[in-house]
Design a protein around this motif. Sequence first.
Motif, PDB file in Angstrom:
ATOM      1  N   ALA A   1      10.665   5.635  -3.561  1.00 38.79           N
ATOM      2  CA  ALA A   1      11.369   7.077  -4.349  1.00 38.79           C
ATOM      3  C   ALA A   1      11.184   6.043  -5.636  1.00 38.79           C
ATOM      4  CB  ALA A   1      12.112   7.048  -3.641  1.00 38.79           C
ATOM      5  N   LEU A   2      11.268   5.660  -5.920  1.00 41.64           N
ATOM      6  CA  LEU A   2      11.678   4.157  -7.132  1.00 41.64           C
ATOM      7  C   LEU A   2      10.409   3.999  -8.067  1.00 41.64           C
ATOM      8  CD1 LEU A   2      14.273   1.093  -6.281  1.00 41.64           C
ATOM      9  CD2 LEU A   2      14.260   3.185  -7.187  1.00 41.64           C
ATOM     10  N   VAL A   3       9.436   4.005  -7.200  1.00 39.83           N
ATOM     11  CA  VAL A   3       8.018   3.948  -7.949  1.00 39.83           C
ATOM     12  C   VAL A   3       7.359   5.637  -8.645  1.00 39.83           C
ATOM     13  CG1 VAL A   3       5.606   4.578  -7.653  1.00 39.83           C
ATOM     14  CG2 VAL A   3       6.750   2.452  -6.595  1.00 39.83           C
ATOM     15  N   THR A   4       8.342   6.192  -7.956  1.00 40.22           N
ATOM     16  CA  THR A   4       8.330   7.571  -9.519  1.00 40.22           C
ATOM     17  C   THR A   4       9.760   7.912 -10.221  1.00 40.22           C
ATOM     18  OG1 THR A   4       9.659   9.063  -7.782  1.00 40.22           O
ATOM     19  CG2 THR A   4       7.295   8.746  -6.825  1.00 40.22           C
ATOM     20  N   GLN A   5       9.618   6.718 -10.221  1.00 40.05           N
ATOM     21  CA  GLN A   5      10.805   6.638 -11.510  1.00 40.05           C
ATOM     22  C   GLN A   5      11.528   7.445 -11.983  1.00 40.05           C
ATOM     23  OE1 GLN A   5       7.890   5.426 -14.680  1.00 40.05           O
ATOM     24  NE2 GLN A   5       9.093   3.601 -14.763  1.00 40.05           N
ATOM     25  N   PRO A   6      12.569   8.448 -10.349  1.00 34.02           N
ATOM     26  CA  PRO A   6      13.259   9.595 -10.701  1.00 34.02           C
ATOM     27  C   PRO A   6      14.402   9.390 -11.389  1.00 34.02           C
ATOM     28  CG  PRO A   6      13.420   8.206  -8.559  1.00 34.02           C
ATOM     29  CD  PRO A   6      12.457   7.428  -9.371  1.00 34.02           C
TER      30      PRO A   6
ATOM     31  N   MET B   1      -0.605   7.150 -12.985  1.00 34.96           N
ATOM     32  CA  MET B   1       0.281   6.269 -13.493  1.00 34.96           C
ATOM     33  C   MET B   1      -0.947   5.297 -13.493  1.00 34.96           C
ATOM     34  SD  MET B   1       3.556   3.901 -11.666  1.00 34.96           S
ATOM     35  CE  MET B   1       4.776   4.805 -11.950  1.00 34.96           C
ATOM     36  N   SER B   2      -0.897   4.616 -14.097  1.00 33.24           N
ATOM     37  CA  SER B   2      -2.097   3.482 -14.022  1.00 33.24           C
ATOM     38  C   SER B   2      -1.056   1.790 -13.858  1.00 33.24           C
ATOM     39  CB  SER B   2      -2.080   2.511 -16.256  1.00 33.24           C
ATOM     40  OG  SER B   2      -0.950   1.539 -16.509  1.00 33.24           O
ATOM     41  N   ARG B   3      -2.683   1.485 -13.672  1.00 30.90           N
ATOM     42  CA  ARG B   3      -2.301   0.040 -12.732  1.00 30.90           C
ATOM     43  C   ARG B   3      -1.407  -1.237 -13.030  1.00 30.90           C
ATOM     44  NH1 ARG B   3      -4.712  -2.325  -8.091  1.00 30.90           N
ATOM     45  NH2 ARG B   3      -5.394  -0.566  -7.655  1.00 30.90           N
TER      46      ARG B   3
ATOM     47  N   LEU C   1       1.671   0.556 -12.720  1.00 32.50           N
ATOM     48  CA  LEU C   1       2.324   0.197 -10.923  1.00 32.50           C
ATOM     49  C   LEU C   1       2.500  -1.034 -10.643  1.00 32.50           C
ATOM     50  CD1 LEU C   1       2.222   1.291  -8.764  1.00 32.50           C
ATOM     51  CD2 LEU C   1       0.038   0.915  -8.320  1.00 32.50           C
ATOM     52  N   ASN C   2       2.075  -2.190 -11.075  1.00 32.80           N
ATOM     53  CA  ASN C   2       1.906  -3.327 -11.297  1.00 32.80           C
ATOM     54  C   ASN C   2       3.878  -3.862 -11.668  1.00 32.80           C
ATOM     55  OD1 ASN C   2       0.281  -4.100  -9.149  1.00 32.80           O
ATOM     56  ND2 ASN C   2      -0.964  -4.805 -11.234  1.00 32.80           N
ATOM     57  N   VAL C   3       4.183  -2.908 -12.577  1.00 34.76           N
ATOM     58  CA  VAL C   3       5.043  -3.584 -13.897  1.00 34.76           C
ATOM     59  C   VAL C   3       6.740  -3.065 -12.089  1.00 34.76           C
ATOM     60  CG1 VAL C   3       7.139  -2.867 -15.207  1.00 34.76           C
ATOM     61  CG2 VAL C   3       4.420  -3.638 -15.342  1.00 34.76           C
TER      62      VAL C   3
ATOM     63  N   GLU D   1       0.448  -1.315  -0.250  1.00 33.89           N
ATOM     64  CA  GLU D   1      -0.527  -0.196  -0.387  1.00 33.89           C
ATOM     65  C   GLU D   1       0.995   1.841   0.207  1.00 33.89           C
ATOM     66  OE1 GLU D   1      -3.529  -1.787   2.875  1.00 33.89           O
ATOM     67  OE2 GLU D   1      -2.032  -0.768   3.367  1.00 33.89           O
ATOM     68  N   ASN D   2       1.987   1.033   0.469  1.00 30.18           N
ATOM     69  CA  ASN D   2       3.378   1.986   0.091  1.00 30.18           C
ATOM     70  C   ASN D   2       3.725   2.413  -0.790  1.00 30.18           C
ATOM     71  OD1 ASN D   2       3.825   3.382   2.900  1.00 30.18           O
ATOM     72  ND2 ASN D   2       4.023   1.746   4.362  1.00 30.18           N
ATOM     73  N   LEU D   3       3.216   1.846  -1.111  1.00 23.34           N
ATOM     74  CA  LEU D   3       4.056   1.984  -2.736  1.00 23.34           C
ATOM     75  C   LEU D   3       2.947   2.484  -3.567  1.00 23.34           C
ATOM     76  CD1 LEU D   3       6.212  -1.379  -3.277  1.00 23.34           C
ATOM     77  CD2 LEU D   3       7.283   0.700  -2.526  1.00 23.34           C
ATOM     78  N   THR D   4       1.836   1.858  -3.482  1.00 18.95           N
ATOM     79  CA  THR D   4       0.664   2.693  -4.205  1.00 18.95           C
ATOM     80  C   THR D   4       0.599   4.174  -3.399  1.00 18.95           C
ATOM     81  OG1 THR D   4       0.133   0.378  -4.205  1.00 18.95           O
ATOM     82  CG2 THR D   4      -1.466   2.394  -4.657  1.00 18.95           C
TER      83      THR D   4
END
Length: 270
Positions: free
Chosen positions: A163-168, A120-122, A125-127, A110-113
């Motif tokens: 942080a990585l979820v935001t693809q910096p 960002m599409s679901r 996000l899963n990828v 849930e934190n990553l979500t």
Amino acid sequence: MQEKVEAPSILVMNSVEVLYDNVMLAIKGVSVQVPKGEMIALLGSNGAGKSTTLKAISGLLKSERGHISRGEITFEGTNITEMLAQDRVEMGICHVIEGRRVFEHLTPDENLTAAAPMGMSRSKLNVEKDKIYSYFPRLAERRNSQSGYLSGGEQQMLAIGRALVTQPSLLMLDEPSLGLAPFLVAEIFGILQKINREEGMSVLLVEQNALAALEIVSEGYLIENGRVVMHGTAEALKANSDIQEFYLGGGEGTDFHNVKHYSRRKRWLS
Ligand SMILES: Nc1ncnc2c1ncn2[C@@H]1O[C@H](COP(=O)(O)OP(=O)(O)O)[C@@H](O)[C@H]1O
Ligand SMILES: [Mg+2]
């Protein structure tokens, strides 16, 4: 004619001064460059100005009544000195602040979500989540546990995952090793190095733990008293006698927390 090929800098910080409350000069003309795709360390003891430097780059000074009073910062060639923090995030700058903040009542998943950028599409996000879980297998195991019950190391991994979820394109980390056992620091730093290499993500790593940081970065800057007092390749810094004596702990320990006789001799300041 032979041309020297150098990686262009993703970040150029030029003679930046930061004032807090209009009176407290926390950094006094700091210049730092992060070449694209490289991992760079900002080293220095407590109060040196490392966190302030990161906040100047990410735009987080305002909430602490700080501002850049001189100098400029360019990111991917754009002057961002006055830009709002949110706009800098959208440009690809991600700042993982000190203290591994995660939502403790939520699970890692849930934190990553929650950290995913708007829109960002679901499936995307899963990828991204799968990629993060493959870098951090420990997080994958705990993905449905409550984050508040994760260990310090797992929480740090989650903070990095968020942080990585935001693809910096520039990942800035403030003392990720703080309070972690050496084997965990080695594990996390190894993963950071892997991410840096595989994703080509530029990383600016703030650390008091010079020994660990200099193992994974290509260059380091040493900040003391709001100024850069040394800059060089990791190899050169490790070989420097002052660094060895004051920062690599000649038997006193391996990080800045244990440095003794610190002010006895600082040749680089004179
Ligand atoms: N919000 C603030 N208001 C006033 N002074 C601050 C603030 N944050 C940091 N400082 C001061 O700025 C200097 C640099 O702090 P900081 O950047 O946090 O150093 P570091 O991260 O290297 O420990 C210190 O003297 C600190 O006390
Ligand atoms: Mg700090």
